[in-house]
Design a protein around this motif. Sequence first.
Motif, PDB file in Angstrom:
ATOM      1  N   TRP A 148      49.167  55.044  40.667  1.00 38.84           N
ATOM      2  CA  TRP A 148      48.342  55.598  41.723  1.00 38.84           C
ATOM      3  C   TRP A 148      48.814  56.985  42.116  1.00 38.84           C
ATOM      4  N   SER A 149      50.117  57.242  42.057  1.00 37.14           N
ATOM      5  CA  SER A 149      50.663  58.540  42.453  1.00 37.14           C
ATOM      6  C   SER A 149      50.657  59.553  41.313  1.00 37.14           C
ATOM      7  N   GLY A 150      50.501  59.073  40.096  1.00 39.69           N
ATOM      8  CA  GLY A 150      50.577  59.961  38.943  1.00 39.69           C
ATOM      9  C   GLY A 150      51.988  60.156  38.416  1.00 39.69           C
ATOM     10  N   SER A 151      52.953  59.514  39.039  1.00 35.88           N
ATOM     11  CA  SER A 151      54.344  59.740  38.654  1.00 35.88           C
ATOM     12  C   SER A 151      54.765  58.946  37.426  1.00 35.88           C
ATOM     13  N   SER A 152      54.005  57.923  37.085  1.00 36.21           N
ATOM     14  CA  SER A 152      54.342  57.088  35.924  1.00 36.21           C
ATOM     15  C   SER A 152      53.143  56.954  35.003  1.00 36.21           C
ATOM     16  N   THR A 153      53.419  56.991  33.696  1.00 41.58           N
ATOM     17  CA  THR A 153      52.367  56.834  32.701  1.00 41.58           C
ATOM     18  C   THR A 153      52.810  55.834  31.632  1.00 41.58           C
ATOM     19  N   SER A 154      51.846  55.315  30.925  1.00 41.32           N
ATOM     20  CA  SER A 154      52.110  54.345  29.870  1.00 41.32           C
ATOM     21  C   SER A 154      51.098  54.551  28.755  1.00 41.32           C
ATOM     22  N   TYR A 155      51.538  54.380  27.495  1.00 43.28           N
ATOM     23  CA  TYR A 155      50.656  54.594  26.352  1.00 43.28           C
ATOM     24  C   TYR A 155      50.850  53.489  25.317  1.00 43.28           C
ATOM     25  N   VAL A 156      49.786  53.209  24.593  1.00 45.59           N
ATOM     26  CA  VAL A 156      49.919  52.325  23.436  1.00 45.59           C
ATOM     27  C   VAL A 156      50.539  53.145  22.308  1.00 45.59           C
ATOM     28  N   ASP A 157      51.340  52.499  21.475  1.00 42.25           N
ATOM     29  CA  ASP A 157      52.118  53.236  20.471  1.00 42.25           C
ATOM     30  C   ASP A 157      51.293  54.172  19.581  1.00 42.25           C
ATOM     31  N   PRO A 158      50.129  53.771  19.077  1.00 44.27           N
ATOM     32  CA  PRO A 158      49.404  54.650  18.146  1.00 44.27           C
ATOM     33  C   PRO A 158      48.964  55.993  18.740  1.00 44.27           C
ATOM     34  N   VAL A 159      48.950  56.121  20.068  1.00 46.64           N
ATOM     35  CA  VAL A 159      48.488  57.380  20.661  1.00 46.64           C
ATOM     36  C   VAL A 159      49.616  58.188  21.270  1.00 46.64           C
ATOM     37  N   LYS A 160      50.819  57.636  21.293  1.00 44.83           N
ATOM     38  CA  LYS A 160      51.951  58.353  21.881  1.00 44.83           C
ATOM     39  C   LYS A 160      52.178  59.674  21.150  1.00 44.83           C
ATOM     40  N   GLY A 161      52.360  60.724  21.930  1.00 45.08           N
ATOM     41  CA  GLY A 161      52.560  62.042  21.366  1.00 45.08           C
ATOM     42  C   GLY A 161      51.274  62.777  21.055  1.00 45.08           C
ATOM     43  N   ARG A 162      50.137  62.079  21.088  1.00 40.06           N
ATOM     44  CA  ARG A 162      48.845  62.709  20.820  1.00 40.06           C
ATOM     45  C   ARG A 162      47.945  62.733  22.051  1.00 40.06           C
ATOM     46  N   PHE A 163      47.995  61.700  22.869  1.00 43.38           N
ATOM     47  CA  PHE A 163      47.145  61.585  24.057  1.00 43.38           C
ATOM     48  C   PHE A 163      47.987  61.790  25.310  1.00 43.38           C
ATOM     49  N   THR A 164      47.365  62.367  26.328  1.00 42.43           N
ATOM     50  CA  THR A 164      48.016  62.539  27.624  1.00 42.43           C
ATOM     51  C   THR A 164      47.056  62.141  28.731  1.00 42.43           C
ATOM     52  N   ILE A 165      47.497  61.233  29.590  1.00 46.44           N
ATOM     53  CA  ILE A 165      46.705  60.841  30.750  1.00 46.44           C
ATOM     54  C   ILE A 165      47.226  61.588  31.968  1.00 46.44           C
ATOM     55  N   SER A 166      46.313  62.025  32.829  1.00 49.72           N
ATOM     56  CA  SER A 166      46.696  62.716  34.053  1.00 49.72           C
ATOM     57  C   SER A 166      45.629  62.446  35.109  1.00 49.72           C
ATOM     58  N   ARG A 167      45.930  62.799  36.334  1.00 53.26           N
ATOM     59  CA  ARG A 167      44.965  62.596  37.407  1.00 53.26           C
ATOM     60  C   ARG A 167      45.081  63.697  38.438  1.00 53.26           C
ATOM     61  N   GLU A 168      43.975  63.978  39.092  1.00 48.74           N
ATOM     62  CA  GLU A 168      43.911  64.889  40.223  1.00 48.74           C
ATOM     63  C   GLU A 168      43.285  64.114  41.373  1.00 48.74           C
ATOM     64  N   ASN A 169      44.123  63.621  42.261  1.00 51.08           N
ATOM     65  CA  ASN A 169      43.611  62.802  43.349  1.00 51.08           C
ATOM     66  C   ASN A 169      42.701  63.600  44.292  1.00 51.08           C
TER      67      ASN A 169
END
Length: 126
Positions: free
Chosen positions: A53-74
């Motif tokens: 909810w704060s944007g301080s932690s992220t998690s990815y499935v292995d096949p997309v790590k290093g290629r995809f980035t999740i972010s948010r602007e509350n």
Amino acid sequence: QVQLVESGGGLVQAGGSLRLSCAASGRTFSSYAMGWFRQAPGKEREFVAGISWSGSSTSYVDPVKGRFTISRENGKNTVYLQMNSLKPDDTAVYYCAAKPGGIVTMNTPLSGLDYWGQGTQVTVSS
């Protein structure tokens, strides 16, 4: 109540990039953890990336790590998924989803997500 609307999908060649956006309605967006999921034809919906909810932690499935980035602007009630080095295997309908608090990870059951968007198609050609 939260309504989610995805955008940014399309057709791209392998190796290209896309940025998906998920716009949320409602004043409590900042209290929700957000996730991106995808579903390819004939396959089950699967977790791709999640953010707290704060944007301080992220998690990815292995096949997309290093290629995809999740972010948010509350402040804009929006979550993004930047997808680089796309592969044909990334072809799917991409959905964003929300749950109160915490973080969305690959261990979050689909039933644990309170709200879903309608999805946006991503097609990667070889």
